[in-house]
Design a protein around this motif. Structure first.
Motif, mmCIF file in Angstrom:
data_model
loop_
_atom_site.group_PDB
_atom_site.id
_atom_site.type_symbol
_atom_site.label_atom_id
_atom_site.label_comp_id
_atom_site.label_asym_id
_atom_site.label_seq_id
_atom_site.Cartn_x
_atom_site.Cartn_y
_atom_site.Cartn_z
ATOM 1 N N ILE A 121 -6.041 -1.479 -1.308
ATOM 2 C CA ILE A 121 -5.181 -1.892 -2.421
ATOM 3 C C ILE A 121 -6.027 -2.321 -3.614
ATOM 4 O O ILE A 121 -5.736 -1.966 -4.764
ATOM 5 C CB ILE A 121 -4.242 -3.034 -1.970
ATOM 6 C CG1 ILE A 121 -3.262 -2.520 -0.919
ATOM 7 C CG2 ILE A 121 -3.476 -3.610 -3.164
ATOM 8 C CD1 ILE A 121 -2.499 -3.630 -0.203
ATOM 9 N N THR A 129 -0.631 -8.689 -11.525
ATOM 10 C CA THR A 129 -1.335 -7.923 -10.501
ATOM 11 C C THR A 129 -2.596 -8.656 -10.072
ATOM 12 O O THR A 129 -2.937 -8.686 -8.878
ATOM 13 C CB THR A 129 -1.686 -6.526 -11.022
ATOM 14 O OG1 THR A 129 -0.483 -5.789 -11.294
ATOM 15 C CG2 THR A 129 -2.502 -5.748 -10.004
ATOM 16 N N ARG A 138 -7.856 0.659 -5.342
ATOM 17 C CA ARG A 138 -6.950 1.575 -6.037
ATOM 18 C C ARG A 138 -6.715 1.149 -7.489
ATOM 19 O O ARG A 138 -6.327 1.982 -8.337
ATOM 20 C CB ARG A 138 -5.626 1.634 -5.281
ATOM 21 C CG ARG A 138 -4.611 2.606 -5.844
ATOM 22 C CD ARG A 138 -3.395 2.736 -4.924
ATOM 23 N NE ARG A 138 -2.666 1.476 -4.761
ATOM 24 C CZ ARG A 138 -1.608 1.312 -3.967
ATOM 25 N NH1 ARG A 138 -1.160 2.327 -3.238
ATOM 26 N NH2 ARG A 138 -1.011 0.136 -3.869
ATOM 27 N N VAL A 139 -6.927 -0.105 -7.806
ATOM 28 C CA VAL A 139 -6.661 -0.618 -9.153
ATOM 29 C C VAL A 139 -7.679 -0.038 -10.125
ATOM 30 O O VAL A 139 -8.894 -0.236 -9.980
ATOM 31 C CB VAL A 139 -6.722 -2.158 -9.174
ATOM 32 C CG1 VAL A 139 -6.494 -2.673 -10.591
ATOM 33 C CG2 VAL A 139 -5.691 -2.732 -8.215
ATOM 34 N N ASP A 140 -7.185 0.684 -11.123
ATOM 35 C CA ASP A 140 -8.049 1.385 -12.075
ATOM 36 C C ASP A 140 -8.241 0.547 -13.339
ATOM 37 O O ASP A 140 -7.528 0.702 -14.338
ATOM 38 C CB ASP A 140 -7.439 2.748 -12.422
ATOM 39 C CG ASP A 140 -8.397 3.618 -13.222
ATOM 40 O OD1 ASP A 140 -9.459 3.117 -13.652
ATOM 41 O OD2 ASP A 140 -8.082 4.805 -13.432
ATOM 42 N N HIS A 173 3.826 1.518 -8.138
ATOM 43 C CA HIS A 173 2.672 1.046 -8.911
ATOM 44 C C HIS A 173 2.251 2.144 -9.874
ATOM 45 O O HIS A 173 2.703 3.298 -9.787
ATOM 46 C CB HIS A 173 1.508 0.681 -7.980
ATOM 47 C CG HIS A 173 0.877 1.883 -7.311
ATOM 48 N ND1 HIS A 173 -0.211 2.554 -7.833
ATOM 49 C CD2 HIS A 173 1.206 2.547 -6.174
ATOM 50 C CE1 HIS A 173 -0.526 3.562 -7.054
ATOM 51 N NE2 HIS A 173 0.316 3.587 -6.028
ATOM 52 N N ARG A 215 -1.484 3.441 -11.241
ATOM 53 C CA ARG A 215 -2.942 3.307 -11.176
ATOM 54 C C ARG A 215 -3.362 2.004 -10.501
ATOM 55 O O ARG A 215 -4.342 1.364 -10.872
ATOM 56 C CB ARG A 215 -3.559 3.414 -12.571
ATOM 57 C CG ARG A 215 -3.348 4.786 -13.212
ATOM 58 C CD ARG A 215 -3.945 4.845 -14.596
ATOM 59 N NE ARG A 215 -3.712 6.122 -15.232
ATOM 60 C CZ ARG A 215 -4.599 7.112 -15.323
ATOM 61 N NH1 ARG A 215 -5.796 6.957 -14.779
ATOM 62 N NH2 ARG A 215 -4.307 8.242 -15.946
ATOM 63 N N GLY A 216 -2.570 1.597 -9.523
ATOM 64 C CA GLY A 216 -2.887 0.412 -8.733
ATOM 65 C C GLY A 216 -2.272 -0.877 -9.241
ATOM 66 O O GLY A 216 -2.261 -1.876 -8.522
ATOM 67 N N SER A 236 -14.984 -5.151 -9.418
ATOM 68 C CA SER A 236 -14.563 -3.933 -8.725
ATOM 69 C C SER A 236 -15.745 -3.003 -8.482
ATOM 70 O O SER A 236 -16.617 -2.840 -9.334
ATOM 71 C CB SER A 236 -13.493 -3.218 -9.561
ATOM 72 O OG SER A 236 -13.216 -1.935 -9.033
ATOM 73 N N TRP A 267 0.818 -1.213 0.000
ATOM 74 C CA TRP A 267 0.000 0.000 0.000
ATOM 75 C C TRP A 267 0.853 1.265 0.000
ATOM 76 O O TRP A 267 0.564 2.210 -0.732
ATOM 77 C CB TRP A 267 -0.923 -0.007 1.216
ATOM 78 C CG TRP A 267 -1.713 1.251 1.400
ATOM 79 C CD1 TRP A 267 -1.633 2.129 2.425
ATOM 80 C CD2 TRP A 267 -2.709 1.770 0.504
ATOM 81 N NE1 TRP A 267 -2.513 3.170 2.251
ATOM 82 C CE2 TRP A 267 -3.188 2.978 1.070
ATOM 83 C CE3 TRP A 267 -3.235 1.349 -0.713
ATOM 84 C CZ2 TRP A 267 -4.169 3.746 0.463
ATOM 85 C CZ3 TRP A 267 -4.218 2.122 -1.334
ATOM 86 C CH2 TRP A 267 -4.678 3.306 -0.742
#
Length: 459
Positions: free
Chosen positions: A181, A155, A184-186, A128, A130-131, A228, A123
């Motif tokens: 975490i 990822t 945050r992944v886009d 990273h 964009r996650g 997501s 974190w």
């Protein structure tokens, strides 16, 4: 197959390429495997295998960063000074810690502390974009290595491990960090101009040209993205990738010109048992594909006499001459009689007893194929060659699938996550009574798959 280079250890992008279909030559169909349950002796064997394999993920990881080495010389484990970690290895490692704590191999306090250190580092510190994380990193510092790509599928493997920990450990900080975490992944950035996700991104050149466009280990990535709540993929992305139908010895299944691991990785976490979308029952599809691979190896036994019902399994692995992407059918790579234990080990839930026969034979008959961390990555009994290394993703798939075959623990834990359930719902999965599958708990056999679980793709 150019795509597969992205998720392989030490493989360069574009290392492999799609091969044209080739007619299969075989004199007669191989006999189907016998349906049986795992015996108490099998369970004890797998318990020993899991305990030994877990040691890799515990000892070859940094206690401070939680990152796990991509590979290790297992014959010199105590002095292995390699610093190359991978985020896929770390994802398997986080799931391995859950298994180890459940089994009593490590204490709750030890496991929780290691997981917290891992999540805090992911974190706050690990680079990273964009996650999404870089494929390879320094195990001690997190520094990007080898100009590696921001990897979409690696990822995804990491996220699967994180979600396992979120459900297994009753700890508020683990839950909060895991959610942060993941959220945050886009995924919308990854799919900004395409329904087919790219394999990765480089800060120097942008997105890689390869797309996840054919059936492979991609399923977990698309399902996570669709599940997501912060940056979801559109549902139509599930229909965008192609599902080519193969036939071998009268068995029909969805597959790729790719190693056997593509039928294993998504199913280490996502529980497809008794479920299907508009295309197929993917659990039974993997059972059929595994049986096809077994039959393929028996045919190869005419050329390489080490292959038999007691010894089969080829997937991307080390070889006497370096890392090779091989498998079949149709045959791909310079197959030379090398055996890859994780090809069978990662298929345990699909063909339990045929796989147990192989694993027992390797351990009992080929002692050089066993080391302090379980099975070596590969060996060739015809040439007398035995690998020194274990590779994290291969060791990991064996560990997770062993536990799933015994108890379904990884499936049951992971599928409690709202993201996993939401992803499968948006992909259109429905529950039905799948032949040969017992619910709840692990399948009893799936050892003699039917001729087809594939529907004609709509459209």
């Amino acid at each position: 197959m150019a795509s597969l280079g992205i998720c392989l250890p030490y493989a360069e992008p574009g290392f492999a390429s799609f091969l044209p279909p080739a007619p299969e030559q075989h004199a007669r169909p191989a006999p189907p495997p016998v349906k049986t349950y795992l015996s108490p002796d099998d369970d004890q064997f797998l318990d020993d295998l899991e305990r030994t394999t877990l040691c890799f993920f515990w000892e070859q990881a940094s206690p401070q960063t939680g990152l796990v080495k991509d590979r290790c010389n297992a014959r010199k484990a105590s002095t292995d000074n390699a610093v190359v970690a991978s985020i896929a290895a770390t994802g398997f490692g986080l799931s391995a810690i859950c298994i180890g704590e459940k089994r009593g191999f490590i204490s709750l306090n030890e496991a929780r502390t290691r997981v917290l250190n891992s999540l805090r580092f992911l974190w706050k510190t690990l680079p990273h974009h964009r996650g999404f994380f870089y494929h390879f990193a320094n195990v001690n510092t997190g520094e990007r290595l080898w100009d590696s790509e921001i990897s979409s599928v690696d990822t995804a493997i990491l996220l699967c491990g994180i979600l396992c920990c979120r459900q297994h450990f009753e700890n508020s900080e683990i839950r909060d960090l895991s959610r942060a975490i993941f959220d945050r992944v886009d995924w919308t950035w990854l799919s900004e101009d395409t329904t087919l996700l790219p394999h990765g991104w480089l800060p120097e050149v942008g997105f890689l040209p390869y797309r996840w466009d054919y059936y492979s280990e991609l399923m977990m990535m698309y399902l996570l993205g669709m599940g997501s709540s912060s940056h979801p993929l559109k549902p139509e992305t599930w229909d965008a990738w192609k599902r080519n139908v193969f036939e071998y010895d009268g068995l029909r299944y969805i597959g790729s010109f790719a190693p056997l691991f593509v039928h294993q990785y998504s199913q280490a976490w996502f529980d497809f048992r008794g479920k299907r979308d508009r295309y197929a029952d993917y659990f039974q599809n993997s059972a059929i594909a595994t049986d096809v691979h077994r039959r393929f190896c028996l045919e190869l036994g005419k050329q390489f006499p080490d292959y038999s019902d007691d010894l089969w399994g080829i997937t991307a692995s080390d070889s006497e001459t370096g890392y090779v992407v091989w498998g079949g059918p149709p045959a791909m790579g310079p197959i030379d009689g090398t055996v890859v234990p994780s090809a069978a080990g990662g298929s345990l839930p699909f063909l339990p007893q045929p796989v147990m026969r192989v694993l027992r034979n390797i351990k009992n008959r080929y002692p050089m194929a066993w080391n302090t961390y379980g099975f070596v990555n590969a060996f060739n009994p015809l040439k007398g060659w035995y690998d020194n290394d274990v590779v994290a993703i291969d060791t990991g798939i064996t560990l997770l699938m062993a536990e799933n075959a015994r108890t379904g623990f990884v499936w049951d834990t992971f599928m409690k996550n709202a993201e996993a359930m939401r992803g499968m719902q948006r992909a259109g999965f429905k529950t039905y009574q799948s032949p040969g599958i017992q619910k709840p708990g692990p399948p009893s056999s799936a050892g003699s798959p039917g001729n087809s679980v594939v529907d004609s793709p709509p459209g």
